[in-house]
Design an enzyme around this catalytic site. Structure first.
Site: not given
Ligand code: UGA
Length: 435
Positions: A121, A155, A263, A266
């Site tokens: 990224t 993840e 992600c 940052k």
């Molecule tokens: C995120 C993106 O979803 C991916 O598409 C992207 O490729 C990735 O970052 C990256 O840039 O590498 P990730 O950080 O692994 O993926 O996980 P997410 O499922 O997106 O969750 C991120 C955070 O948001 C977590 O702390 C989760 O608990 C929180 N979250 C998610 C909420 O608080 N509410 C929600 O409804 C969804």
């Protein structure tokens, strides 16, 4: 096809394993030989469901190899994915030193045409710098194309996401690069997955814009949850109601203690900086960050309002990872929550199915922090249970057993994993709902 992936971190390994599974031959380059023998046997030091199995299968079939030899890796294939880290620098900007270093290394080892692909990224227009660097440092006048192909893997579900993408985005500058991508991603386009072909800066921007939008969506529902809690409405009901609108969508509208991970925090920060560097104030994202930071504080205030004084109270914590199905604790809400509770002399009993070992590096066991291997043992004589990560095993926990183990049946749920209406036997508090 033959593929080189530079970087054996989370993205590099998932990319390597999945492309190999699709029938390609992949050479994955690692910076140092630390743990390379383990990797060669498919033994990982990260937890990602399905990844070990997929790597081991493809290593056995001879479709993935690992090396530390950059020359060998560059000469091996015409398709080179840059999958190195772009961590946050002190100013909030993305630190691109690894991308720059790799660009030079590629240049110095160019032996024939290469398609060099940014998967890391990076801020918009980084590809210009990569291109300039390759031209400057190339030993010979060898042809190459520069492209951007951002990843959208989450993840915990990375393999599924790779194999079932909502979309594949590639940014190219030449017909030759476009045709290589078309062939590479044919197994996906044959199944109807959309392949969006655009130019490199647009592809770079799409990545930051996607993550920032999702973070904004989470902060939006979290702000709404404050309003819901004040007026006595269940935020989940509101999320369902607005989420049914196709233009809005229900996903990423789960209120709670906010986003963490390597992600969103940052990338939102980096995107604000990118805008700033172009003379723009992305106030919307600054507010997104502010709302997210407040979640942890509000959760701690909630705990204090419920327990009054934490000192000497036994507080059980279920979940330390920033989200379920990972052992990653980077920027996890649990870090601030545990730190603050520790400072108030609470007696903390911590449990996570995968993340405890990583967490112990930040918070070693002491007289007031104990780690458990069993979620019910964690609850023994506890005055309260905090739910910090929504692992399935917590969602499906035997609540009768939970009650038997605890001294007081107080649950403070930061992820809204239970239905308030079924929690009659507990003093149950959650986020943005009638408590
Ligand atoms: C995120 C993106 O979803 C991916 O598409 C992207 O490729 C990735 O970052 C990256 O840039 O590498 P990730 O950080 O692994 O993926 O996980 P997410 O499922 O997106 O969750 C991120 C955070 O948001 C977590 O702390 C989760 O608990 C929180 N979250 C998610 C909420 O608080 N509410 C929600 O409804 C969804």
């Amino acid at each position: 096809m033959k593929i080189t992936t530079i970087g054996a971190g989370y993205v590099g390994l998932v990319t390597a394993a999945c492309f190999a599974e699709l029938g390609n031959e992949v050479l994955c380059i690692k910076r140092t030989d630390k743990n390379i023998e383990k990797l060669q046997n498919g033994i990982l030091n990260i937890y990602e469901p399905g990844l070990t199995k997929l790597l081991q299968k493809n290593i056995k079939e001879g479709k993935i190899r690992f090396t530390t030899n950059i020359k060998e890796a560059i000469e091996y294939s015409d398709i080179i994915f840059i999958c190195v880290g772009t961590p946050q620098s002190e100013t909030g900007k993305a630190d691109l030193s690894q991308v720059e270093e790799v660009s030079r290394q590629i240049a110095q080892n160019l032996n024939s045409y290469k398609l060099i692909i940014e998967k890391s990224t990076v801020p918009v227009n980084t590809y210009q710098w990569v291109k300039k660097t390759v031209i400057r440092y190339a030993n010979e006048n060898v042809e190459f194309d520069l492209a951007s192909n951002p990843e959208f893997l989450r993840e915990g579900t990375a393999i599924y996401d790779f194999m079932n993408p909502d979309r594949i985005v590639v940014g190219v500058e030449s017909e030759r690069a476009k045709q290589i991508f078309k062939e590479l991603y044919k197994p996906f386009t044959d199944k109807g997955y959309p392949l969006l072909i655009t130019n490199p800066p647009a592809a770079e921007l799409i990545k930051h814009a996607s993550n920032s939008f999702l973070a904004m969506k989470i902060s939006y529902i979290n702000m709404l949850s404050d309003l819901c809690e004040t007026v006595g409405i269940d935020v989940n009901m509101v999320a369902d109601g607005i989420g049914l609108d196709n233009r809005i969508g229900r996903s990423f509208l789960n209120a709670g203690i906010g986003y963490g991970g390597s992600c969103f925090p940052k990338d939102v920060k980096a995107f604000i900086k990118i805008a700033e560097d172009h003379g723009l104030d992305f106030g919307l994202l600054r507010e997104t960050e502010k709302i997210n930071a407040e979640r942890r504080i509000k959760f701690l205030e909630k705990i204090e309002n419920i327990l009054w004084i934490n000192k000497s109270k036994k507080i059980a914590v279920w979940g330390l990872a920033f989200k379920p199905n990972t052992d990653d604790i980077r920027d996890a809400p649990s870090i601030d929550i545990v730190r603050e509770l520790h400072d108030t002399d609470a007696n903390l009993r911590l449990y996570d199915p995968e993340a405890s070992e990583n967490f112990k590096k930040l918070f070693p066991e002491d007289e007031s922090i104990t780690y458990f291997k069993d979620k019910y043992e964690t609850l023994k004589d506890a005055d309260a249970l905090l739910i910090v990560t929504e692992w399935d095993e917590f969602v499906n926990a035997d609540l009768k057993k939970v009650k038997t183990f605890m001294r007081l049946p107080i649950i403070i749920d930061g992820r809204n994993i239970y239905e308030s209406s079924t929690m009659g036997e507990f003093e149950y508090y959650s986020i943005g709902r009638v408590n």
